[in-house]
Design a protein around this motif. Structure first.
Motif, PDB file in Angstrom:
ATOM      1  N   TYR A  35       0.821  -1.225  -0.103  1.00 44.56           N
ATOM      2  CA  TYR A  35      -0.058  -0.004   0.110  1.00 44.56           C
ATOM      3  C   TYR A  35       0.849   1.519  -0.053  1.00 44.56           C
ATOM      4  O   TYR A  35       0.374   2.407  -0.104  1.00 44.56           O
ATOM      5  CB  TYR A  35      -1.220  -0.048   1.204  1.00 44.56           C
ATOM      6  CG  TYR A  35      -0.312   0.150   2.688  1.00 44.56           C
ATOM      7  CD1 TYR A  35       0.203  -0.966   3.021  1.00 44.56           C
ATOM      8  CD2 TYR A  35       0.026   1.303   2.991  1.00 44.56           C
ATOM      9  CE1 TYR A  35       0.647  -1.162   4.462  1.00 44.56           C
ATOM     10  CE2 TYR A  35       0.443   1.393   4.365  1.00 44.56           C
ATOM     11  CZ  TYR A  35       0.877   0.432   4.973  1.00 44.56           C
ATOM     12  OH  TYR A  35       1.450   0.418   6.062  1.00 44.56           O
ATOM     13  N   LYS A  36       2.126   1.095   0.037  1.00 42.51           N
ATOM     14  CA  LYS A  36       3.142   2.433   0.102  1.00 42.51           C
ATOM     15  C   LYS A  36       3.580   2.275  -1.462  1.00 42.51           C
ATOM     16  O   LYS A  36       3.841   1.143  -1.900  1.00 42.51           O
ATOM     17  CB  LYS A  36       4.234   2.192   1.204  1.00 42.51           C
ATOM     18  CG  LYS A  36       3.513   2.544   2.511  1.00 42.51           C
ATOM     19  CD  LYS A  36       4.478   2.469   3.370  1.00 42.51           C
ATOM     20  CE  LYS A  36       3.906   2.580   4.834  1.00 42.51           C
ATOM     21  NZ  LYS A  36       5.010   2.580   6.001  1.00 42.51           N
ATOM     22  N   LEU A  37       3.942   3.487  -2.130  1.00 42.77           N
ATOM     23  CA  LEU A  37       4.319   3.454  -3.170  1.00 42.77           C
ATOM     24  C   LEU A  37       5.684   4.344  -3.438  1.00 42.77           C
ATOM     25  O   LEU A  37       5.441   5.310  -3.667  1.00 42.77           O
ATOM     26  CB  LEU A  37       3.424   4.021  -4.189  1.00 42.77           C
ATOM     27  CG  LEU A  37       3.961   3.936  -5.709  1.00 42.77           C
ATOM     28  CD1 LEU A  37       3.644   2.559  -6.206  1.00 42.77           C
ATOM     29  CD2 LEU A  37       2.840   4.672  -6.601  1.00 42.77           C
ATOM     30  N   PRO A  38       6.813   3.707  -3.013  1.00 41.89           N
ATOM     31  CA  PRO A  38       8.031   4.195  -3.592  1.00 41.89           C
ATOM     32  C   PRO A  38       7.949   4.359  -5.066  1.00 41.89           C
ATOM     33  O   PRO A  38       7.741   3.593  -5.595  1.00 41.89           O
ATOM     34  CB  PRO A  38       9.244   3.527  -3.032  1.00 41.89           C
ATOM     35  CG  PRO A  38       8.483   2.524  -2.256  1.00 41.89           C
ATOM     36  CD  PRO A  38       7.112   2.507  -2.421  1.00 41.89           C
ATOM     37  N   LEU A  89       2.838   8.415 -11.712  1.00 43.97           N
ATOM     38  CA  LEU A  89       1.954   7.816 -10.810  1.00 43.97           C
ATOM     39  C   LEU A  89       1.912   8.318  -9.130  1.00 43.97           C
ATOM     40  O   LEU A  89       3.002   8.780  -8.991  1.00 43.97           O
ATOM     41  CB  LEU A  89       2.052   6.312 -10.425  1.00 43.97           C
ATOM     42  CG  LEU A  89       2.091   5.730 -12.134  1.00 43.97           C
ATOM     43  CD1 LEU A  89       2.496   3.915 -11.596  1.00 43.97           C
ATOM     44  CD2 LEU A  89       0.603   5.495 -12.536  1.00 43.97           C
ATOM     45  N   VAL A  90       0.973   8.315  -8.406  1.00 41.96           N
ATOM     46  CA  VAL A  90       1.056   8.867  -7.137  1.00 41.96           C
ATOM     47  C   VAL A  90       0.610   7.768  -6.135  1.00 41.96           C
ATOM     48  O   VAL A  90      -0.159   6.592  -6.759  1.00 41.96           O
ATOM     49  CB  VAL A  90       0.477   9.993  -6.881  1.00 41.96           C
ATOM     50  CG1 VAL A  90       1.000  11.204  -7.542  1.00 41.96           C
ATOM     51  CG2 VAL A  90      -0.960  10.108  -7.298  1.00 41.96           C
ATOM     52  N   PRO A  91       0.872   7.760  -5.176  1.00 47.18           N
ATOM     53  CA  PRO A  91       0.531   6.527  -4.262  1.00 47.18           C
ATOM     54  C   PRO A  91      -1.056   6.532  -3.767  1.00 47.18           C
ATOM     55  O   PRO A  91      -1.528   7.591  -4.010  1.00 47.18           O
ATOM     56  CB  PRO A  91       1.430   6.914  -2.891  1.00 47.18           C
ATOM     57  CG  PRO A  91       2.510   7.747  -3.219  1.00 47.18           C
ATOM     58  CD  PRO A  91       1.906   8.571  -4.290  1.00 47.18           C
ATOM     59  N   ALA A  92      -1.357   5.466  -3.027  1.00 51.38           N
ATOM     60  CA  ALA A  92      -2.798   5.590  -2.715  1.00 51.38           C
ATOM     61  C   ALA A  92      -2.998   6.106  -1.191  1.00 51.38           C
ATOM     62  O   ALA A  92      -1.871   6.172  -0.701  1.00 51.38           O
ATOM     63  CB  ALA A  92      -3.216   4.049  -2.594  1.00 51.38           C
ATOM     64  N   THR A  93      -4.120   6.587  -1.098  1.00 58.52           N
ATOM     65  CA  THR A  93      -4.250   6.949   0.300  1.00 58.52           C
ATOM     66  C   THR A  93      -4.199   5.821   1.237  1.00 58.52           C
ATOM     67  O   THR A  93      -4.862   4.816   0.835  1.00 58.52           O
ATOM     68  CB  THR A  93      -5.539   7.929   0.458  1.00 58.52           C
ATOM     69  OG1 THR A  93      -6.857   6.902   0.042  1.00 58.52           O
ATOM     70  CG2 THR A  93      -5.603   8.993  -0.521  1.00 58.52           C
ATOM     71  N   LEU A  94      -3.799   6.083   2.561  1.00 57.91           N
ATOM     72  CA  LEU A  94      -3.891   4.864   3.351  1.00 57.91           C
ATOM     73  C   LEU A  94      -5.353   4.479   3.703  1.00 57.91           C
ATOM     74  O   LEU A  94      -5.749   3.321   3.936  1.00 57.91           O
ATOM     75  CB  LEU A  94      -3.229   5.437   4.717  1.00 57.91           C
ATOM     76  CG  LEU A  94      -3.288   4.339   5.769  1.00 57.91           C
ATOM     77  CD1 LEU A  94      -2.533   3.334   5.455  1.00 57.91           C
ATOM     78  CD2 LEU A  94      -2.585   5.039   7.193  1.00 57.91           C
ATOM     79  N   SER A  96      -3.408   7.030  -8.495  1.00 56.24           N
ATOM     80  CA  SER A  96      -3.662   7.372  -9.712  1.00 56.24           C
ATOM     81  C   SER A  96      -3.973   6.663 -10.820  1.00 56.24           C
ATOM     82  O   SER A  96      -3.444   5.322 -10.637  1.00 56.24           O
ATOM     83  CB  SER A  96      -2.726   8.743 -10.242  1.00 56.24           C
ATOM     84  OG  SER A  96      -1.579   7.885 -10.361  1.00 56.24           O
TER      85      SER A  96
END
Lengths: 294, 409
Positions: free
Chosen positions: A61-64, A74-79, A119
């Motif tokens: 769920y984290k996106l380095p 791309l951007v990470p997802a919200t927690l 995204s």
């Protein structure tokens, strides 16, 4: 006026590094989850308990940025939405298969990594990718930040058909399906031009395909049937067959019979039971506490 | 393309580190292994980031050409890999948005904001219209600088060299000071005197253009507002002097470089054209007969050519960057770009000059007669109501008193 064409949603299956195919054979008995040197959050502990221990699945769920490929911004997802999605995948995918498949089936065959991306993966032609699978190991789901848990059709279109689709690829890659399936519409597969080959006057379903993408090749046809079948109620499926017409409808039904037979004989999965399980759960989705990580 | 190249560079670094760790082994030149040193670097940088009670000022510039200028963020890191993010871009920066961060070890410590934070990821979030977003970073290679309490943060996508500066007051206190500077300079025009010659220094989107010396090209450099003035993205040579930062002197109405070598005089033009104004052509007493009749002509021409209906509201000022005059025709926008150069001979008058065709203007050249009327009859007397912060302004041509129009906020 700048006009942007929003083309149909694409599903990509890709292997990023071909050179890894021979050397990176997956040992599904080895844990894919690395030790975490940081302090685990409540969500991490939940994922350990619900994903790692029973299924050996890493829910990322984290996106380095380095986790993403080179072609998209791309951007990470919200927690918050990742938490909801973890409960959704468990409720609408892992548990339904558990209910109808042999013990340890999911732990053995389900992709080992699920990556949440906030995204969409937009392309420079205005299209967007909604899911990717890399070598049967990792499924990436996009647009998690737009998650709408109240609309099962959107959930299926954006996320769950992708998951069922990619998971089904893993199954036939382990044990191939009968060549009888390939033969049914062998002469009408269109390859990479699946996106341009069909029109309203010449729809793919009339040619015996459950979706435009199914017309790409037999393997995509096979897994698209599974993904669409289990996300459709009995009446919806009947409507789909009827809409495919006198030619397309019987072809889809003929293919579906082979799909059913394959899943039953090869994997001991009754796809009707699986569909019933998923449909029942979909109908009860509003009763679920998707924020619960206790 | 640069984004792709940077990511390749980034990955190459990873591969080099990976192979160096697994195959070469310990380096006899050091007391510890490469992986131990890398881990120590991560631990050390995390300790540095989490040490300040108030957090860090992050001078953030998205896009590899810094075309949006710089913006102030405040980052407050905790030991549990959570970060509070404040920004001058927030409508209310009293409340941070919290998300997770991590320090990766990739040839050096890399700060990543790895769950979504709408404040931190604003310039990185793609859309169908901007598939590469606005070129913003959310991963940064960190390193120490020669200056205590200042860290370098290099964007892994843009390659921009950014700064983290230890904050010694509350985030709200700092951002409030910045906001005061931003508000004070809103709509300001800058002029610089060189050897007796006065030059207007164009500013747009937090980019400032200094004239080149002799035959050299002009220098465009992004800047950020600080709590005392403005700071350039990089040191820039102006008339032979290396300049990085300016301090605002409100009494003298000047921005003065820290070494005093460069002074920008601040002039507030009679109209703030950095905001949107509306001309309501059919409003009672809003425009002169000459203006109205010219509008009727282009309205009819537009209908005859496209069968479209031209809106009787016209946008004026900072419509779509850059400044201009924008029309709306049955769902389509069309803009002609104009500038508002300072009239040194009489700064109380509003000067309007053509700049060129803007968005969609190639399809709407038949609207040009109104642009001609407006531009050919400049400069204008400006009569604003209320006087201190006008919301209604009447512009009357000094060339032809029959040309006048009213603009409203």
């Amino acid at each position: 006026m700048k006009k942007i064409n929003f083309l149909i949603l694409l599903i990509f299956s890709s292997v990023i590094f071909n050179s890894c195919e021979n050397t990176d054979a997956l040992d599904r008995n080895v844990s894919v989850v690395n030790g975490d040197d940081g302090e685990k959050t409540q969500f991490d502990l939940y994922l350990d308990r619900e994903y790692v221990d029973p299924y050996n699945i890493s829910f990322l769920y984290k996106l380095p940025d380095i986790e993403t490929n080179f072609n998209h911004t791309l951007v990470p997802a919200t927690l918050e939405n990742s938490i909801k999605m973890s409960n959704l995948v468990k409720y609408l995918c892992l548990e339904p298969y558990d209910a109808v498949a042999p013990e340890f089936f999911m732990k053995k065959f389900f992709p080992k990594q699920l990556l949440m991306v906030g995204s969409a993966a937009y392309q420079n032609n205005g299209t967007r990718i909604i899911g990717t699978a890399e070598g049967g190991l990792k499924i990436s789901l996009f647009e998690i930040n737009n998650l709408d848990v109240t609309n099962i059709e959107t959930l299926n279109a954006l996320y769950f058909r992708t998951i069922y689709h990619e998971f089904s690829h893993i199954l036939h890659q382990n044990v191939d399906f009968s060549s009888d399936f390939d033969a049914i519409t062998e002469t009408t597969y269109v390859g990479d031009s699946w996106n341009e080959s069909w029109t309203a006057a010449n729809p793919s379903n009339a040619a015996g395909y459950i979706s435009n993408y199914a017309s790409k090749e037999a393997t995509e046809d096979f897994v698209e049937l599974i993904a669409h079948y289990i996300t459709s109620s009995t009446s919806t499926w009947d409507d789909i067959i009827a809409a495919a017409g006198d030619t397309g409808g019987p072809i889809i039904t003929q293919k579906m019979e082979l799909v059913k037979k394959y899943l039953q004989t090869t994997w001991s999965i009754n796809i009707d039971d699986l569909r019933d399980e998923i449909q029942t759960r979909s109908a009860n989705l509003n009763d679920q506490d998707l924020d619960n990580i206790n | 393309m640069k984004t792709i190249i940077n990511k390749f560079k980034f990955c190459t670094l990873i591969l080099l580190v990976a192979f160096s760790c697994t195959e070469i082994g310990d380096d006899p030149a050091f007391d510890t292994s490469a992986s131990e040193r890398s881990s120590e670097a991560v631990t050390e940088i995390k300790a540095t980031l989490t040490e300040p009670t108030e957090g860090w000022i992050f001078e953030y510039y998205p896009h590899d050409l810094q075309i949006y200028g710089g913006y102030n963020y405040i980052l407050s890191f905790d030991d549990n890999n959570m970060v509070d993010v404040y920004s001058e871009r927030q409508a209310d920066f009293s409340i941070p948005e919290t998300s997770s961060y991590d320090i990766l070890s990739i040839g050096g410590p890399v700060l990543t904001f790895d769950t979504y934070n709408s404040v931190m990821h604003e310039f990185s979030t793609p859309s169908a219209a901007e598939y590469q977003a606005k070129g913003g970073d959310y991963e940064f290679i960190l390193s120490h600088t020669d200056v205590e309490d200042v860290l370098n943060a290099r964007g892994t996508v843009s390659d921009n060299n950014l700064k983290l500066i230890k904050l010694t007051e509350s985030p709200q206190s700092y951002l409030t000071k910045v906001k005061e500077i931003v508000d004070y300079l809103d709509g300001a025009v800058y002029i610089m005197s060189t050897d007796g010659e006065i030059t207007q220094i164009p500013v747009s989107n937090r980019n400032i253009t200094f004239p080149g010396e002799d035959l050299e090209e002009d220098t465009v450099v992004a800047f950020i507002y600080t709590d005392t003035g403005i700071k350039l993205y990089e040191t820039t040579t102006i008339n032979g002097n290396e300049v990085t930062e300016f301090t605002l002197d409100k009494d003298a109405n000047q921005l003065i470089s820290l070494d005093g070598s460069t002074v920008l005089d601040i002039v507030f033009p009679p109209l703030n054209t950095s905001q949107n104004w509306i001309i309501n052509v059919i409003g009672a007493g809003e425009v002169s007969d000459t203006f109205f009749n010219t509008f009727v002509n282009i309205y009819n021409n537009n209908g005859a050519i496209y069968g479209e209906t031209l809106s009787t509201d016209i946008e004026f000022g900072n419509t779509i960057t850059p400044t201009g005059i924008q029309f709306y025709s049955s769902g389509y926008y069309a803009e002609y770009n104009v500038t508002f150069p300072l009239l040194f001979s009489n700064p109380e008058l509003l000067s309007i000059a053509r700049k060129g065709a803007g968005f969609n203007w190639q399809w709407y050249g038949h609207l040009d007669p109104l642009i001609t009327l407006i531009v050919d009859n400049e400069p204008y007397e400006v009569e604003g109501t209320p006087a201190d912060d006008p919301t209604v302004v009447k512009l009357t041509s000094t060339v032809d008193p029959d040309v006048w129009f009213t603009i409203r906020k």
